[in-house]
Design a protein around this motif. Structure first.
Motif, mmCIF file in Angstrom:
data_model
loop_
_atom_site.group_PDB
_atom_site.id
_atom_site.type_symbol
_atom_site.label_atom_id
_atom_site.label_comp_id
_atom_site.label_asym_id
_atom_site.label_seq_id
_atom_site.Cartn_x
_atom_site.Cartn_y
_atom_site.Cartn_z
ATOM 1 N N GLN A 114 1.109 -1.125 -0.249
ATOM 2 C CA GLN A 114 -0.011 -0.149 0.020
ATOM 3 C C GLN A 114 0.722 1.082 0.064
ATOM 4 O O GLN A 114 1.819 1.310 0.936
ATOM 5 C CB GLN A 114 -0.979 0.055 1.325
ATOM 6 N N PRO A 115 0.699 2.236 -1.052
ATOM 7 C CA PRO A 115 -0.140 2.190 -2.282
ATOM 8 C C PRO A 115 0.398 1.286 -3.438
ATOM 9 O O PRO A 115 1.536 1.274 -3.427
ATOM 10 C CB PRO A 115 -0.283 3.471 -2.363
ATOM 11 N N THR A 116 -0.435 1.004 -4.068
ATOM 12 C CA THR A 116 0.058 0.337 -5.453
ATOM 13 C C THR A 116 0.121 1.138 -6.468
ATOM 14 O O THR A 116 0.763 0.881 -7.612
ATOM 15 C CB THR A 116 -0.818 -0.987 -5.861
ATOM 16 N N LEU A 117 -0.532 2.349 -6.481
ATOM 17 C CA LEU A 117 -0.685 3.228 -7.440
ATOM 18 C C LEU A 117 0.185 4.534 -7.234
ATOM 19 O O LEU A 117 1.033 5.024 -8.228
ATOM 20 C CB LEU A 117 -2.156 3.553 -7.805
ATOM 21 N N LEU A 118 0.116 5.190 -6.033
ATOM 22 C CA LEU A 118 0.762 6.312 -5.755
ATOM 23 C C LEU A 118 2.033 6.139 -5.200
ATOM 24 O O LEU A 118 2.245 6.449 -4.003
ATOM 25 C CB LEU A 118 0.050 7.018 -5.025
ATOM 26 N N THR A 119 2.795 5.360 -6.041
ATOM 27 C CA THR A 119 4.298 5.344 -5.595
ATOM 28 C C THR A 119 5.467 5.443 -6.854
ATOM 29 O O THR A 119 4.878 5.399 -7.916
ATOM 30 C CB THR A 119 4.505 3.511 -5.241
ATOM 31 N N SER A 120 6.673 5.674 -6.705
ATOM 32 C CA SER A 120 7.593 6.109 -7.562
ATOM 33 C C SER A 120 8.160 4.958 -7.963
ATOM 34 O O SER A 120 8.608 4.946 -9.226
ATOM 35 C CB SER A 120 8.649 7.086 -6.920
ATOM 36 N N ASP A 121 8.262 3.620 -7.451
ATOM 37 C CA ASP A 121 8.623 2.770 -7.932
ATOM 38 C C ASP A 121 7.697 1.305 -7.568
ATOM 39 O O ASP A 121 8.056 0.680 -6.282
ATOM 40 C CB ASP A 121 10.025 2.332 -7.168
ATOM 41 N N ALA A 122 6.596 1.262 -8.000
ATOM 42 C CA ALA A 122 5.682 0.191 -7.618
ATOM 43 C C ALA A 122 6.761 -1.140 -7.756
ATOM 44 O O ALA A 122 5.955 -2.218 -6.962
ATOM 45 C CB ALA A 122 4.447 0.035 -8.558
ATOM 46 N N ALA A 123 7.353 -1.424 -8.596
ATOM 47 C CA ALA A 123 7.992 -2.937 -8.673
ATOM 48 C C ALA A 123 8.908 -3.204 -7.594
ATOM 49 O O ALA A 123 8.790 -4.179 -6.917
ATOM 50 C CB ALA A 123 8.841 -2.975 -10.008
ATOM 51 N N ALA A 124 9.588 -2.252 -7.077
ATOM 52 C CA ALA A 124 10.304 -2.312 -5.836
ATOM 53 C C ALA A 124 9.435 -2.272 -4.421
ATOM 54 O O ALA A 124 9.714 -3.292 -3.738
ATOM 55 C CB ALA A 124 11.323 -1.212 -5.667
#
Length: 220
Positions: A183-193
């Motif tokens: 959390q969050p899955t969208l508002l993140t600079s690096d979702a993969a990490a």
């Protein structure tokens, strides 16, 4: 042999991040305990009956100690059949995305069906509700698009997600509850990490559960 019920609340299948993380947890747990029995419950591929007036009447009859008529008895028998699958498990793994601050309606429907007097809980007029499930443990894998515990609330959402699940499980008698969050899955600079960190959290949690189970087994 330990039985784990894996409840999948997302309709997105292999595209679901909550299911993806939960699978990592499950594979680690199975590696440490090959005898673990897995029961997978995909709520979107399961026939869940409507909790209609007959089922509501049957529930109330159980609480009040009244007799069921034929229709109500049939409704109650259907409830018991679905609930027994849940009750028979020793451990629970839930993969649950956040929908509008809460849980997907399919999971809520499932809970409304199985959370019944005499099956998951009892009620005493003097002291209130008490759980009937004993010596069980639940792991929650929680995802959300914008909400995160570190984000301002309610601007980025309100957590009626983990709080509801914990309150429900507590009322059923399950207090050993842990969780993994992406959390969050969208508002993140690096979702993969961030996803990878959540998977590593899942691995560590499962490894800890295996160690605890080994220690407890050795103490018997």
């Amino acid at each position: 042999m330990t039985k784990l019920l894996f409840v999948q609340a997302s309709p997105r299948g292999t595209d679901s991040k909550s299911i993806e993380i939960a699978d990592v947890y499950l594979k680690t747990l199975q590696a440490g305990d090959p005898r673990l029995e897995i029961d997978r419950l995909d709520l979107w591929d399961t026939n869940l009956p409507a909790f209609d007036g007959d089922k509501a009447a049957a529930k109330l009859n159980v609480i009040l100690g009244n007799d069921q008529n034929a229709i109500q008895q049939t409704a109650w028998d259907q409830i018991v059949g679905i609930a027994n699958r849940f009750i028979s498990a020793d451990r629970y793994l839930f993969a649950v995305p956040m929908w509008n601050g809460g849980i997907p309606y399919r999971l809520k429907q499932y809970i409304d069906i199985i959370h019944q007097p005499g099956l998951l809980f009892g009620l005493k007029p003097e002291t209130g509700y008490f759980g009937l499930l004993e010596n069980k443990q639940a792991t929650l894998v929680l995802t959300s698009g914008a909400f995160a515990p570190t984000s301002p609330s309610p601007a980025f959402g309100v957590d009626h997600h983990s709080t509801y699940l914990r309150a429900w499980l507590n009322q059923a008698g399950i207090s050993a509850i842990d969780e993994v969050r992406f959390q969050p899955t969208l508002l993140t600079s690096d979702a993969a990490a961030d996803l990878e960190r959540a998977k590593q959290d899942a691995v560590r949690l499962a490894q800890g559960h295996v160690r605890n189970q080994t220690v407890n087994a050795g103490a018997i």
